[in-house]
Design a protein around this motif. Structure first.
Motif, PDB file in Angstrom:
ATOM      1  N   ASP A   1       0.809  -1.223   0.000  1.00 44.32           N
ATOM      2  CA  ASP A   1       0.000   0.000   0.000  1.00 44.32           C
ATOM      3  C   ASP A   1       0.841   1.271   0.000  1.00 44.32           C
ATOM      4  O   ASP A   1       0.347   2.344  -0.348  1.00 44.32           O
ATOM      5  CB  ASP A   1      -0.924   0.025   1.228  1.00 44.32           C
ATOM      6  N   ASP A   2       2.077   1.141   0.417  1.00 42.60           N
ATOM      7  CA  ASP A   2       2.948   2.317   0.423  1.00 42.60           C
ATOM      8  C   ASP A   2       3.567   2.570  -0.953  1.00 42.60           C
ATOM      9  O   ASP A   2       4.179   3.616  -1.172  1.00 42.60           O
ATOM     10  CB  ASP A   2       4.077   2.147   1.444  1.00 42.60           C
ATOM     11  N   CYS A   3       3.442   1.577  -1.839  1.00 43.00           N
ATOM     12  CA  CYS A   3       4.109   1.706  -3.140  1.00 43.00           C
ATOM     13  C   CYS A   3       3.350   2.679  -4.029  1.00 43.00           C
ATOM     14  O   CYS A   3       2.129   2.824  -3.944  1.00 43.00           O
ATOM     15  CB  CYS A   3       4.176   0.352  -3.858  1.00 43.00           C
ATOM     16  N   LEU A   4       4.116   3.290  -4.869  1.00 50.91           N
ATOM     17  CA  LEU A   4       3.528   4.173  -5.878  1.00 50.91           C
ATOM     18  C   LEU A   4       2.711   3.319  -6.843  1.00 50.91           C
ATOM     19  O   LEU A   4       3.155   2.245  -7.258  1.00 50.91           O
ATOM     20  CB  LEU A   4       4.660   4.889  -6.619  1.00 50.91           C
ATOM     21  N   VAL A   5       1.532   3.783  -7.168  1.00 48.89           N
ATOM     22  CA  VAL A   5       0.695   3.065  -8.129  1.00 48.89           C
ATOM     23  C   VAL A   5       0.932   3.671  -9.506  1.00 48.89           C
ATOM     24  O   VAL A   5       0.894   4.898  -9.675  1.00 48.89           O
ATOM     25  CB  VAL A   5      -0.794   3.174  -7.738  1.00 48.89           C
ATOM     26  N   HIS A   6       1.196   2.820 -10.471  1.00 53.64           N
ATOM     27  CA  HIS A   6       1.529   3.338 -11.799  1.00 53.64           C
ATOM     28  C   HIS A   6       0.297   3.921 -12.494  1.00 53.64           C
ATOM     29  O   HIS A   6      -0.754   3.303 -12.537  1.00 53.64           O
ATOM     30  CB  HIS A   6       2.148   2.235 -12.666  1.00 53.64           C
ATOM     31  N   ASP A   7       0.450   5.103 -12.993  1.00 54.02           N
ATOM     32  CA  ASP A   7      -0.623   5.762 -13.737  1.00 54.02           C
ATOM     33  C   ASP A   7      -0.032   6.244 -15.058  1.00 54.02           C
ATOM     34  O   ASP A   7       0.678   7.239 -15.115  1.00 54.02           O
ATOM     35  CB  ASP A   7      -1.161   6.939 -12.919  1.00 54.02           C
ATOM     36  N   GLU A   8      -0.347   5.483 -16.096  1.00 55.52           N
ATOM     37  CA  GLU A   8       0.219   5.811 -17.415  1.00 55.52           C
ATOM     38  C   GLU A   8      -0.222   7.167 -17.928  1.00 55.52           C
ATOM     39  O   GLU A   8       0.364   7.702 -18.843  1.00 55.52           O
ATOM     40  CB  GLU A   8      -0.239   4.773 -18.450  1.00 55.52           C
ATOM     41  N   THR A   9      -1.295   7.693 -17.363  1.00 52.02           N
ATOM     42  CA  THR A   9      -1.827   8.941 -17.907  1.00 52.02           C
ATOM     43  C   THR A   9      -1.254  10.162 -17.200  1.00 52.02           C
ATOM     44  O   THR A   9      -1.631  11.282 -17.513  1.00 52.02           O
ATOM     45  CB  THR A   9      -3.363   8.978 -17.782  1.00 52.02           C
ATOM     46  N   SER A  10      -0.375   9.934 -16.249  1.00 49.88           N
ATOM     47  CA  SER A  10       0.196  11.072 -15.530  1.00 49.88           C
ATOM     48  C   SER A  10       1.548  11.449 -16.125  1.00 49.88           C
ATOM     49  O   SER A  10       2.530  10.715 -16.013  1.00 49.88           O
ATOM     50  CB  SER A  10       0.363  10.730 -14.050  1.00 49.88           C
ATOM     51  N   ARG A  11       1.585  12.601 -16.738  1.00 50.58           N
ATOM     52  CA  ARG A  11       2.846  13.067 -17.327  1.00 50.58           C
ATOM     53  C   ARG A  11       3.873  13.342 -16.231  1.00 50.58           C
ATOM     54  O   ARG A  11       5.063  13.076 -16.394  1.00 50.58           O
ATOM     55  CB  ARG A  11       2.589  14.333 -18.145  1.00 50.58           C
ATOM     56  N   GLU A  12       3.399  13.851 -15.116  1.00 49.01           N
ATOM     57  CA  GLU A  12       4.326  14.170 -14.025  1.00 49.01           C
ATOM     58  C   GLU A  12       5.003  12.898 -13.518  1.00 49.01           C
ATOM     59  O   GLU A  12       6.212  12.838 -13.341  1.00 49.01           O
ATOM     60  CB  GLU A  12       3.580  14.849 -12.873  1.00 49.01           C
ATOM     61  N   GLN A  13       4.169  11.879 -13.315  1.00 46.30           N
ATOM     62  CA  GLN A  13       4.737  10.634 -12.807  1.00 46.30           C
ATOM     63  C   GLN A  13       5.672  10.008 -13.839  1.00 46.30           C
ATOM     64  O   GLN A  13       6.740   9.504 -13.496  1.00 46.30           O
ATOM     65  CB  GLN A  13       3.606   9.670 -12.449  1.00 46.30           C
ATOM     66  N   ALA A  14       5.265  10.080 -15.097  1.00 45.29           N
ATOM     67  CA  ALA A  14       6.124   9.522 -16.147  1.00 45.29           C
ATOM     68  C   ALA A  14       7.469  10.245 -16.164  1.00 45.29           C
ATOM     69  O   ALA A  14       8.523   9.634 -16.361  1.00 45.29           O
ATOM     70  CB  ALA A  14       5.437   9.661 -17.500  1.00 45.29           C
ATOM     71  N   THR A  15       7.416  11.534 -15.934  1.00 42.17           N
ATOM     72  CA  THR A  15       8.651  12.313 -15.939  1.00 42.17           C
ATOM     73  C   THR A  15       9.585  11.845 -14.836  1.00 42.17           C
ATOM     74  O   THR A  15      10.787  11.668 -15.041  1.00 42.17           O
ATOM     75  CB  THR A  15       8.307  13.812 -15.759  1.00 42.17           C
ATOM     76  N   ILE A  16       9.005  11.600 -13.674  1.00 46.41           N
ATOM     77  CA  ILE A  16       9.838  11.132 -12.554  1.00 46.41           C
ATOM     78  C   ILE A  16      10.359   9.712 -12.836  1.00 46.41           C
ATOM     79  O   ILE A  16      11.530   9.414 -12.624  1.00 46.41           O
ATOM     80  CB  ILE A  16       9.021  11.183 -11.243  1.00 46.41           C
ATOM     81  N   LEU A  17       9.487   8.879 -13.368  1.00 47.04           N
ATOM     82  CA  LEU A  17       9.920   7.506 -13.672  1.00 47.04           C
ATOM     83  C   LEU A  17      11.010   7.493 -14.744  1.00 47.04           C
ATOM     84  O   LEU A  17      11.917   6.669 -14.711  1.00 47.04           O
ATOM     85  CB  LEU A  17       8.731   6.670 -14.153  1.00 47.04           C
TER      86      LEU A  17
END
Ligand code: SF4
Lengths: 438, 623
Positions: free
Chosen positions: A365-381
Motif C-alpha cells: 500500500d505504500d508503493c507508488l501506483v503506476h498511472d500511465e496517464t500522468s505526465r508528471e509521474q512519467a517524468t519522474i519515472l
C-alpha cells in the motif's frame, strides 16, 4: 552490420556486475494488464479503439489546443477531434478483414506471410533477430491487411529491418525515416506506418526529426533499437553510450554525456512512451501491440544487444539472474513492486526510493501506483536512469490521447472544403482584379 | 489657390513607356504603394513589369540606407519585358531612399522628394554631409520637393488618428500624386483601401482622404506643368490579371495536380524568397492541397518523398541554401525513382549570400550537386507568368518519368509581377502517372511484382501505392537490382542501373516541343538565355534588330536534358552569346555539350540585367 559482417569482433572487456545471490526470475508478471472495463483495442486503421489503460479523454480537463475553425470534441467521449476528422472514416478505411484463425489473424495470415525471401544479414546472435521475430509474430494478430502496413527505416543495422518484412517498406537515408513517415502518413492516414531506427539514426543524425514527430503526434509507431553503439560503422560510441566508454573513436573514453531517450521524448510531448528489451519477446510483443493500438506517435525504446561491438550492454537488466533486482515492470493501476514482490518503489517528495516489503516496515500500500496517464509521474519515472540502487523501468511510461497530425491535417482540409466549397481552379485563376483586352 | 477654383489646364503628354520607382523606409509602405500603382496600371491596360527590392532586415533602423525598400515598375503601350533600365520618376520618401536609388534615375529624370524628411538627423543617417536638395548635387534632375509629411498631417488633423497613424498614411499621398501624374485611374486604389480597412472606418477614411488629396494636389499645384498619359498596350485579346511568380507557380502546381488526379503535398521550411509559395499553397486547403511546414529543409523534402511513396505528388520548395540541405534526400528520390518536384527560388549566394536579391547561380548545383552519378531533369521559368507553365511541366515530367525534377525560378520571378493572360485550362494536356494495380510479372505460374521493371518507352518504373494488395515491395537508397529492386552489389548491375537512370532522364527530351527562336532562324549572333533573363534578352535583341543587327535569341526552358534541336540551331549562327546572372554556369554546360565558342556575359550584383548591358555586349561582339 548488414552490409559486411564485422571481422574483428572485440568482446567487451567490462561485464556488467551482477548483484550476488540473485535467482532467476520467473516468466510471470510481465503481462501487460488490462484494467477492468477497458475494451481490448481493435486493430489499427480499423477502429479507433481506446488503448488499454487509457481513460477516455475529456474529463481530465487536458483539452488539447485546437487550431481555429476546429470544433471541440463532444463531451468526454473520444479524444478531441477537429471537425471533419474521420475516425478512420469510410472510403479510406482498410477493409475489415474477415475473422481469422484463433489468433485473430486476418485471412489466416501467419508469421511466414510477413517474412521476405531476402537473407537476413545481421550478425549471428544480434538482438535484432528477436525483434524481427516478435514483430513478424505480432503482425498477423493485429488484423491489418498486409498491404496497408509500411515499414520505414533510416540507416544502420536496425534499418535493414524493412527488407525482411513482406509489407510495403522503405530503407531511406540516415536519420530521416520520421520525415518520410510523416509525409506518407499525412497523405495516407489509412496506412499503418512503422518507423525502425536506432540510437545513432534516431537520436544523433535524426534527433531533430524524432522530437518533431513526437510533438506533432503523427500516428505511427517508432521502434528505437538502442544498442548504445554504432554497429554498421563498426563500433564508435553513440549518443546513448555511457560517459567514459572506450570505443574505436574514443580510445581514452567518451566525454559525451548520454541521452536518456525516455526523458527526451517526454520532453518532446510524446503521447506514448515505452521501453522493452530484446531478451523478453513476450513483454516486447505486448508493448508493441499497445504501441500499435495507440492513436498517435508511439515511441518504444528497445534495449538491443549488439553482441559484436557492445556485448552485454544491458545484461544487468535482461539476464535472468540480475533482472528481478535491477528492473521494474510498469503496469497501469498496479503498485510498483519488483524483486519478486520483495521490494517496492515509493515516492518521497519528488524522489523515488526503494522500500523493503519484507520486514514489515512498508507494505504494498505504500508503493507508488503506476498511472500511465500522468505526465508528471512519467517524468519522474523516466529519471530512473543510472540511479544507483534504483531499478530500471520497463513498460509503458506514459500515454495520452491527443489529436494526431494526420487527422488534423485531413480534418482541416475537410473543414475548409466544407466551409468554402470544393476549390474551383478556373475561378481561382480569376480570383484577382481582371481586365479584358479586345 | 483659393482665388483660382478652376485649376490651370495641364499639358498632357503621351508617352510610349515609363519607369517609376517608389522608395522609402521599409516601414513606409512602399511595396503597397507600388502594387497599387501596378494595379491601376493594369486597369489602364498597359503592359508592365515590376521589380520589388526590399532589404533583408524586416525593420532596419528608420532612415538608414540599408533599411530602404523600393518598388520599380516599368509600363507602356509597347511590349514591356523588363522592370526598366532607367527610372523616369523616383519617389523618395527620405534621404536614404534618394541616396540608394539616385544612380538608377535617368539623367533629366524627375525626383519627387518628401522635403520634410530631409532634416539633419535623416541626412546624417543616410550619410549625406550636406543637403542634396540644396548643395546642387541634383543638378541635371528635375527635383519636385513636396511637403508630404506636412500636407498629410494637415489633411488629417481632424481625423482623430494619432501622429504615428497619420504619418503612416503619407504613402497614400505619394500614390495619389503618382496616379494623377501618369493619368492612372484612382478607383482601384479606393476600392482596395475600402476593403482593406473595412473594419477600421477611421483609418479607411483617413487613407482615402490622403489618397485623394495627393491626386488633387497634382491638379492644383503649379509644380507640375505636364501630366503624362500612356496609351493602352496592344496585348493578345483575352482576360488578364496581374500575377506574381509565386502565385503563378502555386497555380501551376495546382493545375498539374488537377490534370493528373494527383493530390499535392507541399513540404517546406520558411526561407526567403520561397516562403510565399508556402503561403500561397497553404491557403488552398479546399483544393485538397496538403502543406507541411517542416522542422527543417531535410524534413520538408523527406516528407514530400514519403507523400510520393504514398501515391501523392510530393513537392518541396526552397532556395539555394535549402537545396544544399536537401541534396542527400533528392539523391534518395532519384534512387527510389519516385516523383518529386524541388522548387528552387534562387537568390544571391553562396552561403546565406543575398537573401532578398535575385541570381541564377544555382544551376550547377541543380545539375551536379549530388553524390554519385545522379542526373535529373531541370526546368526553368522565364517570366512571372511563365512560372505557371514551368511548374506544370515540372510536375508532368516528375510524375510520368518517375524522377525528381528541379524547377528553377528566382527572387525576381517570385516577387515580380506582369499582366497575365489567364490560361485556358482545357488546353493543358492531362497526364497519367504510371500507377499499377496488379503484379507485372509471371514466372512459373507465380505472379510477382517487379518494382523496377521499366516502361520500354520512357524507362519509368511502375508506381505501386501502399494499400494495393500483392504489390508489397521494399525500396531504398542502396543500389537496386535491375527489375526486382532487391539490394544488389553486383558490379555489372551497378553499371547497368547507372546507365538506365541516365538514359531515363535523357529520354525526357523526346517530348520537348521544338525550340522557338526569337528573330530570324539564322544570323550573325544568337543570344542564348535561360530563366528570368528572358525579358532583358528579348528587349535587347529587339533593339539590336531595330538597329539592323542580325541578332536572334532563344530561351531554354529545359536545362537538363537539353532540347535535341539546339545543336542544329547553333550551327546557323556565327556567334553565340550567353548572358547569365551568375559567374558563368550555363555557358559551361553548353561548351561541354557542344564544344562551341560560347561567349559569356555575366552579372552578379543581385539585380536583373539592364537591356543596355546586353545590347552593349551585342555591339561589342558584332564590331
Ligand atoms: S547491431 Fe551489432 S550484432 Fe547486430 S548486426 Fe549490427 S554489428 Fe552486428
Amino acid at each position: 552490420m548488414a552490409d559486411q559482417n564485422p571481422k574483428d569482433p572485440k568482446p567487451k572487456g567490462v561485464k556488467p556486475a551482477m548483484p550476488p545471490g540473485v535467482r532467476p526470475a520467473g516468466p510471470k508478471g510481465v503481462k501487460p494488464a488490462m484494467p477492468p472495463g477497458v475494451k481490448p483495442a481493435g486493430p489499427k486503421g480499423v477502429k479507433p479503439a481506446m488503448p488499454p489503460g487509457v481513460r477516455p479523454a475529456g474529463p481530465k480537463g487536458v483539452k488539447p489546443a485546437m487550431p481555429p475553425g476546429v470544433r471541440p470534441a463532444g463531451p468526454g467521449k473520444k479524444p478531441a477531434m477537429p471537425p471533419g476528422v474521420r475516425p478512420a472514416g469510410p472510403g479510406k478505411k482498410p477493409a475489415m478483414p474477415p475473422p481469422g484463425g484463433g489468433d485473430g489473424a486476418p485471412r489466416g495470415l501467419t508469421r511466414q506471410d510477413f517474412a521476405t525471401d531476402q537473407d537476413v544479414r545481421w550478425c549471428p546472435g544480434c538482438g535484432d533477430y528477436a525483434i524481427l521475430a516478435t514483430v513478424q509474430r505480432l503482425m498477423p494478430e493485429l488484423g491489418v491487411p498486409r498491404e496497408n502496413v509500411v515499414f520505414i527505416s533510416g540507416i544502420g543495422c536496425s534499418s535493414r529491418f524493412p527488407y525482411y518484412m513482406n509489407t510495403y517498406g522503405m530503407h531511406s537515408i540516415h536519420g530521416r525515416a520520421p520525415t518520410i513517415a510523416t509525409g506518407l502518413k499525412a497523405g495516407r492516414p489509412d496506412l499503418d506506418v512503422w518507423i525502425i531506427t536506432g540510437d545513432g539514426d534516431g537520436l544523433s543524425i535524426g534527433g531533430n526529426h524524432l522530437i518533431h514527430l513526437m510533438r506533432r503526434n503523427v500516428d505511427v509507431q517508432l521502434l528505437l533499437f538502442n544498442n548504445q553503439i554504432y554497429g554498421l560503422t563498426k563500433g564508435q560510441y553513440s549518443p546513448t553510450s555511457e560517459f567514459g566508454k572506450v570505443t574505436k573513436s574514443s580510445p581514452y573514453g567518451s566525454i559525451d554525456y548520454p541521452f536518456n531517450p525516455i526523458s527526451l521524448v517526454l520532453g518532446a510531448e510524446a503521447t506514448f512512451v515505452a521501453r522493452t528489451m530484446d531478451r523478453d519477446p513476450k513483454h516486447m510483443k505486448g508493448i508493441l501491440r499497445q504501441a500499435h493500438n495507440h492513436r498517435g506517435a508511439s515511441f518504444v525504446e528497445i534495449y538491443q544487444n549488439c553482441n559484436i561491438f557492445n556485448d552485454g550492454a544491458f545484461f544487468q537488466f535482461t539476464e535472468k539472474d540480475a533482472k528481478p533486482d535491477t528492473t521494474i515492470f510498469l503496469e497501469h493501476g498496479k503498485p510498483m513492486t519488483f524483486s519478486r514482490g520483495r521490494k517496492g518503489i515509493r515516492l518521497n517528495g519528488l524522489q523515488l526510493e526503494v522500500i523493503d516489503l519484507t520486514d514489515g516496515a512498508w507494505s504494498v500500500d505504500d508503493c507508488l501506483v503506476h498511472d500511465e496517464t500522468s505526465r508528471e509521474q512519467a517524468t519522474i519515472l523516466g529519471r530512473l536512469f543510472q540511479q544507483p540502487g534504483l531499478p530500471r523501468p520497463f513498460g509503458v511510461f506514459y500515454r495520452e490521447l491527443r489529436p494526431t497530425y494526420d487527422e488534423l491535417l485531413q480534418g482541416q482540409i475537410e473543414d475548409v472544403t466544407r466551409r468554402k466549397g470544393p476549390g474551383d481552379l478556373e475561378a481561382l485563376l480569376r480570383a484577382a482584379e481582371t481586365w479584358e483586352i479586345h | 489657390m483659393s482665388d483660382h477654383p478652376q485649376a490651370p489646364e495641364k499639358h498632357v503628354e503621351d508617352l510610349p513607356e515609363a519607369t517609376i520607382l517608389f522608395a522609402g523606409d521599409s516601414g513606409d509602405g512602399m511595396q503597397l504603394t507600388g502594387s497599387q500603382f501596378t494595379l491601376a496600371t493594369a486597369y489602364a491596360m498597359n503592359d508592365l513589369a515590376t521589380l520589388p527590392d526590399f532589404p533583408a532586415e524586416i525593420r532596419a533602423p528608420a532612415g538608414t540606407t540599408y533599411g530602404v525598400s523600393g518598388f520599380q515598375l516599368h509600363f507602356g503601350s509597347v511590349h514591356i519585358r523588363t522592370p526598366g533600365d532607367e527610372v523616369d520618376l523616383l519617389v523618395a520618401m527620405n534621404p536614404a531612399a534618394l541616396k540608394v536609388n539616385l544612380r538608377r534615375v535617368r539623367r533629366g529624370g524627375a525626383i519627387i522628394v518628401n522635403v520634410d524628411a530631409f532634416e539633419e538627423k535623416n541626412l546624417k543617417l543616410a550619410g549625406y554631409e550636406s543637403n542634396p536638395l540644396e548643395d546642387g548635387s541634383l543638378k541635371g534632375y528635375h527635383v519636385i520637393p513636396i511637403e508630404l509629411t506636412k500636407l498629410t498631417r494637415e489633411a488629417l488633423k481632424d481625423s482623430g488618428l494619432n501622429q504615428k497613424e497619420i504619418d503612416r498614411s503619407k504613402n497614400m499621398f505619394a500614390l495619389g500624386l503618382a496616379l494623377w501624374l501618369y493619368s492612372r485611374p484612382i478607383e482601384p486604389a479606393i476600392e482596395w483601401l475600402s476593403r482593406k480597412f473595412a473594419k477600421k472606418p477611421d483609418v479607411r477614411e483617413a487613407n482615402l482622404q490622403v489618397l485623394k488629396k495627393g491626386y488633387h494636389y497634382g491638379e492644383t499645384t503649379e509644380q507640375f506643368a505636364v501630366r503624362y498619359q500612356v496609351p493602352p498596350a496592344k496585348l493578345k485579346p483575352g482576360t488578364y490579371r496581374a500575377i506574381r511568380g509565386a502565385e503563378a507557380l502555386a497555380l501551376g502546381l495546382l493545375a498539374a495536380g488537377q490534370k493528373s488526379g494527383l493530390p499535392l503535398f507541399y513540404g517546406s521550411y520558411p526561407i526567403t524568397p520561397a516562403s510565399d509559395l508556402l503561403h500561397e499553397l497553404s491557403r488552398l486547403k479546399n483544393f485538397g492541397v496538403m502543406t507541411f511546414q517542416a522542422e527543417d529543409e531535410i524534413a520538408a523534402v523527406g516528407a514530400a518523398i514519403g507523400a510520393s511513396f504514398g501515391g501523392n505528388l510530393g513537392i518541396t520548395g526552397t532556395s539555394g541554401p535549402g537545396v544544399a540541405l536537401k541534396t542527400e534526400a533528392i539523391g534518395l528520390a532519384l534512387m527510389l525513382e519516385l516523383p518529386l518536384v524541388v522548387v528552387n527560388m534562387q537568390r544571391g549566394g553562396p552561403s546565406t549570400g543575398l537573401p532578398t536579391k535575385t541570381e541564377q547561380s544555382d544551376l550547377l548545383q541543380a545539375m551536379y550537386g549530388r553524390n554519385g552519378d545522379a542526373p535529373l531533369p531541370i526546368v526553368a521559368a522565364s517570366t512571372p507568368g511563365d512560372c505557371f507553365e514551368a511548374a506544370y511541366e515540372a510536375c508532368r515530367i516528375a510524375a510520368t518519368h518517375m524522377t525528381p525534377v528541379i524547377l528553377l525560378a528566382d527572387g525576381y520571378l517570385a516577387n515580380g509581377a506582369e499582366p497575365w493572360l489567364i490560361p485556358d485550362l482545357d488546353r493543358l494536356i492531362p497526364f497519367r502517372p504510371p500507377f499499377v494495380a496488379r503484379p507485372n510479372h509471371e514466372s512459373n505460374g507465380h505472379e510477382a511484382f517487379l518494382p523496377y521493371a521499366r516502361d520500354p518507352e520512357t524507362l519509368a518504373r511502375p508506381w505501386a501505392k501502399p494499400g494495393t494488395p500483392n504489390l508489397e515491395h521494399r525500396i531504398g537508397g542502396l543500389e537496386k537490382q535491375h527489375e526486382t529492386g532487391n539490394v544488389s552489389y553486383d558490379p555489372d548491375n551497378h553499371q547497368l542501373m547507372t546507365r538506365l537512370r541516365a538514359e531515363k532522364v535523357e529520354r525526357v527530351a523526346r517530348e520537348f516541343p521544338p525550340t522557338e527562336i526569337n528573330g530570324d532562324p539564322e544570323g550573325d549572333l544568337l543570344v542564348i538565355g535561360w530563366g528570368s533573363t528572358r525579358g532583358s534578352i528579348e528587349a535587347a535583341v529587339e533593339s539590336a534588330r531595330k538597329r539592323g543587327q542580325k541578332v536572334s535569341s532563344l530561351h531554354v526552358r529545359y536545362l537538363n536534358p537539353l532540347p535535341p534541336d539546339l545543336g542544329e540551331i547553333f550551327s546557323r549562327f556565327e556567334r553565340l552569346l550567353v548572358p547569365e546572372l551568375n559567374n558563368g554556369q550555363f555557358v559551361r554546360i553548353l561548351r561541354d555539350r557542344f564544344l562551341l565558342p560560347f561567349v559569356p556575359l555575366n552579372k552578379v550584383q543581385g539585380l536583373p540585367f539592364k537591356t543596355s548591358e546586353i545590347t552593349a555586349k551585342i555591339d561589342e561582339m558584332l564590331t
